[in-house]
Design an enzyme around this catalytic site. Structure first.
Site, PDB file in Angstrom:
ATOM      1  CG  HIS A 135      76.802-103.361 146.055  1.00  0.00           C
ATOM      2  ND1 HIS A 135      77.957-104.113 146.093  1.00  0.00           N
ATOM      3  CD2 HIS A 135      76.378-103.381 144.764  1.00  0.00           C
ATOM      4  CE1 HIS A 135      78.220-104.553 144.869  1.00  0.00           C
ATOM      5  NE2 HIS A 135      77.282-104.132 144.055  1.00  0.00           N
ATOM      6  CD  GLU A 176      76.213-101.268 142.038  1.00  0.00           C
ATOM      7  OE1 GLU A 176      75.420-102.200 141.779  1.00  0.00           O
ATOM      8  OE2 GLU A 176      77.445-101.413 142.066  1.00  0.00           O
ATOM      9  CG  HIS A 200      73.227-105.248 141.358  1.00  0.00           C
ATOM     10  ND1 HIS A 200      74.115-105.271 142.404  1.00  0.00           N
ATOM     11  CD2 HIS A 200      72.385-106.293 141.554  1.00  0.00           C
ATOM     12  CE1 HIS A 200      73.824-106.278 143.205  1.00  0.00           C
ATOM     13  NE2 HIS A 200      72.768-106.913 142.717  1.00  0.00           N
ATOM     14  CD  GLU A 252      74.615-105.112 136.662  1.00  0.00           C
ATOM     15  OE1 GLU A 252      74.584-103.942 137.106  1.00  0.00           O
ATOM     16  OE2 GLU A 252      75.379-105.979 137.094  1.00  0.00           O
TER      17      GLU A 252
END
Length: 280
Positions: A107, A121, A174, A240
């Site tokens: 992102h 995030e 992430h 993650e």
């Protein structure tokens, strides 16, 4: 019938004939225009569908907990800013002779990723990426960052950085989110498919290294067909780092000390895989 009446009737017949001709030509024009318009609409529809599927293909990085339902990101990585001139950030000019790792902080910019309250995030991803970069470089590993600041990058740009370099490994960072169960927690590591043996080995090595820490909960190394995994031509994993939907874990992910632990453990997983290859 006198000549005057005859001329009137003749003019009337001419007018009626002209009207019939106008109507006939209009009908012909309509008959011709209808299929032309239909063809144009069909072409436009096909172009729209093609564009939609292309964009949907780039949205496959909307990450899910594979046991249950999908969670939602704010932007889901669309490729709208392709060609915005964002350049890869390299730690040195020459990385050919060293082992090179590309770190992708997920992102960025207007794409905040998962948001939980005031937690965004993209900020956690970048913070851990910079810490991981420092650790790897301290151990003589070359690092390329897909981004080193709060800027948006498309999936295509991220994979282009990987495929356009001489890098050896790609890791995308992430944070997870699962709205149906706030109790779910733990770090997960994804690779593209069972056939991606190198990527799988990195994922398993990272999970193993992180699992040795008492501070970090781990889940599994799993397969998933994410865009950055299937379109990167070198071994690649997507980590993650934890669930922002879990309050306790989300608070840890905000902690600088916890981020340092995550970075150190992931680095150890990478080191172990490299050393294993060198010793085999």
């Amino acid at each position: 019938m006198d000549k005057k009446q005859h001329r009137k009737r003749k003019k009337l017949r001419k007018r009626k004939k002209a009207k019939r001709l106008v109507i006939a030509y209009l009908l012909r024009a309509v008959v011709i225009l209808i299929p032309v318009i239909m063809i144009i609409l069909m072409v436009c529809g096909c172009l729209y569908i093609c564009e939609k599927f292309t964009k949907e293909d780039e949205k496959t990085d909307i990450r899910t907990d594979i046991h249950t339902n999908t969670y939602t990101d704010t932007n889901t990585y669309t490729d709208t800013n392709a060609g915005n001139g964002t350049a890869p950030i390299t730690s040195t000019a020459d990385y050919v002779s060293k082992f090179c790792v590309i770190i992708d902080a997920g992102h960025g910019g207007s794409d905040g990723g998962t948001v939980s309250g005031k937690i965004i995030e993209k900020d956690i991803n970048l913070s851990v990426a910079l810490k991981l970069k420092t650790i790897l470089e301290d151990n003589n590993i070359e690092v390329i960052l897909t981004r080193n600041s709060d800027e948006k990058m498309s999936l295509a740009q991220r994979t282009s950085v990987a495929n356009g370099s001489n890098a050896d490994f790609f890791i995308s960072l992430h944070c997870n989110y699962y709205e149906d169960d706030a109790q779910i927690a733990g770090l997960e590591c994804y690779y593209n498919s069972p056939d991606a043996t190198e990527s799988k080995a990195y994922a398993e090595s990272i999970i193993h290294a992180v699992s040795l820490s008492n501070d970090v909960k781990t889940r599994d190394a799993k397969t998933e067909n994410y865009y950055v995994l299937r379109n990167t031509q070198i071994p690649a994993v997507l980590v993650e780092m934890g669930f922002l939907s879990n309050y306790s874990e989300s608070q840890k992910l905000l902690s600088d000390d916890y981020q340092e632990i995550l970075a150190q453990r992931m680095a150890e997983g990478i080191f172990n895989k490299i050393e294993g290859d060198e010793n085999s």
